[in-house]
Design a protein around this motif. Structure first.
Motif, mmCIF file in Angstrom:
data_model
loop_
_atom_site.group_PDB
_atom_site.id
_atom_site.type_symbol
_atom_site.label_atom_id
_atom_site.label_comp_id
_atom_site.label_asym_id
_atom_site.label_seq_id
_atom_site.Cartn_x
_atom_site.Cartn_y
_atom_site.Cartn_z
ATOM 1 N N ILE A 126 95.789 56.022 -8.977
ATOM 2 C CA ILE A 126 96.971 56.043 -9.222
ATOM 3 C C ILE A 126 97.833 56.185 -7.827
ATOM 4 O O ILE A 126 99.359 56.155 -7.622
ATOM 5 N N GLY A 127 97.183 55.968 -6.655
ATOM 6 C CA GLY A 127 97.646 56.027 -5.514
ATOM 7 C C GLY A 127 96.702 55.528 -4.194
ATOM 8 O O GLY A 127 95.702 56.042 -4.558
ATOM 9 N N THR A 128 97.198 55.074 -3.247
ATOM 10 C CA THR A 128 96.314 54.918 -2.020
ATOM 11 C C THR A 128 97.070 55.445 -0.987
ATOM 12 O O THR A 128 98.220 55.534 -0.790
ATOM 13 N N LEU A 129 96.163 56.282 -0.298
ATOM 14 C CA LEU A 129 96.618 57.113 1.118
ATOM 15 C C LEU A 129 96.209 56.180 2.437
ATOM 16 O O LEU A 129 95.178 56.121 2.599
#
Length: 174
Positions: free
Chosen positions: A145-148
């Protein structure tokens, strides 16, 4: 030893960790910390610091053990946040290869989290180079749900991404 019904096809037993398990847990954590490829924890931590973190009072800690009582995996389960975020679970896993402990512990953690009333499970920081873990989580229904970007300083690959992964634990309405 008779295995519980939830684990019929394995020689491993998943059970809550006990104080006597600390040495077995340390034998799993130590090489992971030294390699510094999958956890954003200090490489220099010794036994005391690593076990204080892993066995934190807010963690429900479990081990995977063989019929010969060898600890080949461990995980903790906790609320991802306090207060208004306490309904989302979080977990950390370490397993020795070759025993199937990773998948078994992941399935157990999801069942425990559901039983404890968590509505979802979130992994905040899955290192993008940890392909085995990512494949396991996806096979169990987690989604990214997200990439850092560049959030993890990998010892041999430099700055690599970290992923935020999520799985709903509530039954989906039809």
């Amino acid at each position: 030893m008779t295995l519980p019904p939830s684990q019929p096809d394995t020689d491993l037993l998943i059970r809550p960790a006990q104080s006597l398990d600390r040495e077995g847990i340390w034998r799993l954590l130590s090489p992971v910390l030294r390699k510094a490829e999958t956890y954003a924890l200090p490489r220099h931590w010794g036994r005391r610091q690593a076990l204080a973190y892993w066995m934190d009072v807010e963690h429900r800690v479990y081990v995977a053990q063989t019929r010969d009582h060898e600890i080949v995996g461990t995980f903790y389960l906790q609320a991802n946040q306090k207060g208004g975020g306490a309904h989302i679970a979080n977990a950390g896993f370490v397993a020795r290869s070759g025993f199937g402990a990773g998948r078994l512990m992941a399935e157990h953690a999801l069942a425990e989290a559901t039983k404890l009333g968590f509505r979802a499970m979130q992994f905040n920081f899955v290192v993008s180079t940890n392909l085995r873990a990512i494949a396991l989580w996806k096979s169990l229904g987690f989604r990214v749900i997200g990439t850092l970007p560049g959030a993890f300083d990998h010892p041999s690959q430099g700055y690599v991404d970290a992923l935020v992964m999520w799985k709903d634990l509530l039954p989906q309405a039809s």
